[in-house]
Enzyme design. Structure first.
Site, PDB file in Angstrom:
ATOM      1  N   LYS A  13       0.831  -1.210   0.000  1.00  0.00           N
ATOM      2  CA  LYS A  13       0.000   0.000   0.000  1.00  0.00           C
ATOM      3  C   LYS A  13       0.869   1.265   0.000  1.00  0.00           C
ATOM      4  O   LYS A  13       0.617   2.198  -0.743  1.00  0.00           O
ATOM      5  CB  LYS A  13      -0.923   0.043   1.232  1.00  0.00           C
ATOM      6  CG  LYS A  13      -1.806  -1.180   1.398  1.00  0.00           C
ATOM      7  CD  LYS A  13      -2.740  -1.033   2.593  1.00  0.00           C
ATOM      8  CE  LYS A  13      -2.062  -0.910   3.940  1.00  0.00           C
ATOM      9  NZ  LYS A  13      -1.285  -2.099   4.352  1.00  0.00           N
ATOM     10  N   ARG A  88      -8.366   1.600  10.180  1.00  0.00           N
ATOM     11  CA  ARG A  88      -7.921   0.240  10.480  1.00  0.00           C
ATOM     12  C   ARG A  88      -8.925  -0.508  11.343  1.00  0.00           C
ATOM     13  O   ARG A  88      -8.691  -1.653  11.703  1.00  0.00           O
ATOM     14  CB  ARG A  88      -6.595   0.279  11.206  1.00  0.00           C
ATOM     15  CG  ARG A  88      -5.405  -0.095  10.302  1.00  0.00           C
ATOM     16  CD  ARG A  88      -4.161   0.153  11.089  1.00  0.00           C
ATOM     17  NE  ARG A  88      -3.023  -0.624  10.771  1.00  0.00           N
ATOM     18  CZ  ARG A  88      -1.983  -0.176  10.068  1.00  0.00           C
ATOM     19  NH1 ARG A  88      -2.005   1.000   9.522  1.00  0.00           N
ATOM     20  NH2 ARG A  88      -0.920  -0.930   9.923  1.00  0.00           N
ATOM     21  N   ARG A 127      12.328  -6.141   4.463  1.00  0.00           N
ATOM     22  CA  ARG A 127      12.358  -4.675   4.341  1.00  0.00           C
ATOM     23  C   ARG A 127      13.489  -4.083   5.188  1.00  0.00           C
ATOM     24  O   ARG A 127      13.716  -4.489   6.319  1.00  0.00           O
ATOM     25  CB  ARG A 127      11.020  -4.091   4.808  1.00  0.00           C
ATOM     26  CG  ARG A 127      11.029  -2.561   4.858  1.00  0.00           C
ATOM     27  CD  ARG A 127       9.658  -1.971   4.848  1.00  0.00           C
ATOM     28  NE  ARG A 127       8.849  -2.365   5.985  1.00  0.00           N
ATOM     29  CZ  ARG A 127       7.543  -2.097   6.069  1.00  0.00           C
ATOM     30  NH1 ARG A 127       6.932  -1.474   5.093  1.00  0.00           N
ATOM     31  NH2 ARG A 127       6.858  -2.477   7.129  1.00  0.00           N
ATOM     32  N   ARG A 160      12.946  -2.144  10.684  1.00  0.00           N
ATOM     33  CA  ARG A 160      11.969  -1.572  11.612  1.00  0.00           C
ATOM     34  C   ARG A 160      11.748  -2.564  12.751  1.00  0.00           C
ATOM     35  O   ARG A 160      11.665  -3.762  12.503  1.00  0.00           O
ATOM     36  CB  ARG A 160      10.634  -1.355  10.867  1.00  0.00           C
ATOM     37  CG  ARG A 160      10.423   0.055  10.417  1.00  0.00           C
ATOM     38  CD  ARG A 160       9.263   0.180   9.470  1.00  0.00           C
ATOM     39  NE  ARG A 160       7.969  -0.257  10.009  1.00  0.00           N
ATOM     40  CZ  ARG A 160       6.813  -0.121   9.373  1.00  0.00           C
ATOM     41  NH1 ARG A 160       6.784   0.459   8.188  1.00  0.00           N
ATOM     42  NH2 ARG A 160       5.683  -0.553   9.904  1.00  0.00           N
ATOM     43  N   ARG A 171       0.849  -8.299  13.959  1.00  0.00           N
ATOM     44  CA  ARG A 171       0.236  -7.295  13.081  1.00  0.00           C
ATOM     45  C   ARG A 171      -0.755  -7.961  12.120  1.00  0.00           C
ATOM     46  O   ARG A 171      -1.816  -7.410  11.828  1.00  0.00           O
ATOM     47  CB  ARG A 171       1.324  -6.558  12.290  1.00  0.00           C
ATOM     48  CG  ARG A 171       2.128  -5.606  13.167  1.00  0.00           C
ATOM     49  CD  ARG A 171       3.443  -5.214  12.528  1.00  0.00           C
ATOM     50  NE  ARG A 171       3.293  -4.386  11.355  1.00  0.00           N
ATOM     51  CZ  ARG A 171       4.254  -4.197  10.453  1.00  0.00           C
ATOM     52  NH1 ARG A 171       5.427  -4.785  10.594  1.00  0.00           N
ATOM     53  NH2 ARG A 171       4.045  -3.422   9.421  1.00  0.00           N
TER      54      ARG A 171
HETATM   55  P1  AMP Z   1       2.105   0.790   9.169  1.00  0.00           P
HETATM   56  O1  AMP Z   1       3.323   1.573   8.802  1.00  0.00           O
HETATM   57  O2  AMP Z   1       0.872   1.234   8.445  1.00  0.00           O
HETATM   58  O3  AMP Z   1       2.324  -0.691   9.095  1.00  0.00           O
HETATM   59  O4  AMP Z   1       1.821   1.121  10.702  1.00  0.00           O
HETATM   60  C1  AMP Z   1       2.755   0.834  11.695  1.00  0.00           C
HETATM   61  C2  AMP Z   1       2.076   0.841  13.057  1.00  0.00           C
HETATM   62  O5  AMP Z   1       1.535   2.136  13.323  1.00  0.00           O
HETATM   63  C3  AMP Z   1       0.906  -0.115  13.206  1.00  0.00           C
HETATM   64  O6  AMP Z   1       1.299  -1.431  13.516  1.00  0.00           O
HETATM   65  C4  AMP Z   1       0.141   0.545  14.353  1.00  0.00           C
HETATM   66  O7  AMP Z   1       0.782   0.308  15.594  1.00  0.00           O
HETATM   67  C5  AMP Z   1       0.307   2.025  14.030  1.00  0.00           C
HETATM   68  N1  AMP Z   1      -0.779   2.514  13.158  1.00  0.00           N
HETATM   69  C6  AMP Z   1      -0.684   2.937  11.871  1.00  0.00           C
HETATM   70  N2  AMP Z   1      -1.886   3.309  11.404  1.00  0.00           N
HETATM   71  C7  AMP Z   1      -2.772   3.111  12.406  1.00  0.00           C
HETATM   72  C8  AMP Z   1      -4.169   3.260  12.531  1.00  0.00           C
HETATM   73  N3  AMP Z   1      -4.940   3.710  11.523  1.00  0.00           N
HETATM   74  N4  AMP Z   1      -4.739   2.945  13.733  1.00  0.00           N
HETATM   75  C9  AMP Z   1      -4.010   2.511  14.756  1.00  0.00           C
HETATM   76  N5  AMP Z   1      -2.684   2.296  14.697  1.00  0.00           N
HETATM   77  C10 AMP Z   1      -2.059   2.601  13.534  1.00  0.00           C
END
Ligand code: AMP
Length: 221
Positions: A13, A88, A127, A160, A171
């Site tokens: 994404k 989410r 990654r 990360r 996740r």
């Molecule tokens: P991502 O980079 O989108 O994989 O997000 C990394 C982390 O940020 C996730 O595992 C959550 O802990 C937090 N996060 C990102 N977007 C959201 C969201 N919309 N709601 C809650 N936590 C989020």
């Protein structure tokens, strides 16, 4: 062009949102990126979010919904936006609806990046990111020119914290239980459009451009 990108972690994404936002000149809103920046700068929201992110749990809704509401009400969001990683869960989706209504806006489409679990896991475990300029690499799919060193600024690449196998599994679980139900939510609203997150970047990018062309989805004037 007002889009939501939905799909499991590692679906691509963020990669598609980056190229699409350049192609169409609309903003890319990644809640994950915004939260990581907040953690790095030790802001109030960042300090609150840190432990949730390290465990692969969702950060509390109030924090993320506020971030997105503020971002999409800015001047540069008028042309359009690509929401990547938000909403989410159902409560975030409902909050987004309310905020859009207040702004007199509607989503054009919710793209569901349907992705095999082994694709997600392969992308996330491989990654690597540059801690300085935040460029993303992949040990196999997009390796840096010199082993483990950023092409742009020569900083050593890192993994990360939440890209470690145990956290990735959590996740994916969180995605299944909290985010996947949004597929029904957006199907009911006739906004959902499925694409394959297993495809390589350029193939999927071409597919998406074709979809937008056909449906006349473009930046607003
Ligand atoms: P991502 O980079 O989108 O994989 O997000 C990394 C982390 O940020 C996730 O595992 C959550 O802990 C937090 N996060 C990102 N977007 C959201 C969201 N919309 N709601 C809650 N936590 C989020």
């Amino acid at each position: 062009m007002r889009l939501v990108l939905l799909g499991p972690p590692g679906a691509g994404k963020g990669t598609q949102a980056t190229v699409l936002s350049k192609e169409y000149n609309v903003i890319h809103v990644s809640t994950g990126d915004i939260l990581r920046e907040a953690v790095k700068n030790s802001t109030k929201a960042g300090n609150l979010a840190k432990s949730y992110m390290e465990r692969g749990e969702l950060v509390p809704d109030e924090i993320v919904t506020k971030i997105v509401a503020e971002r999409i009400s800015m001047e540069d969001a008028k042309k359009g936006f690509i929401l990547d990683g938000f909403p989410r869960n159902r409560s975030q989706a409902e909050e987004l609806e309310k905020n859009l209504k207040n702004l007199g806006m509607k989503l054009d489409m919710v793209l569901y990046f349907k992705t095999k679990e082994r694709t997600s896991i392969g992308r996330l475990t491989g990654r690597r990111v540059c801690p300085k300029c935040e460029l993303n690499y992949h040990v196999k799919n997009r390796p840096p020119k010199e082993d483990n060193v950023c092409d742009a600024c020569a900083t050593a690449l890192v993994q990360r914290k939440d890209d470690k196998v145990e956290t990735i599994k959590n996740r994916l679980k969180v995605y299944e239980s909290q985010t996947k139900p949004l597929l029904d939510f957006y199907t009911d609203k006739r906004l959902l459009h499925e694409v394959s997150g297993d495809k390589d970047v350029n193939t999927l990018f071409a597919d998406l451009k074709a979809i937008f062309g056909k449906k006349n989805i473009r930046p607003h004037d």
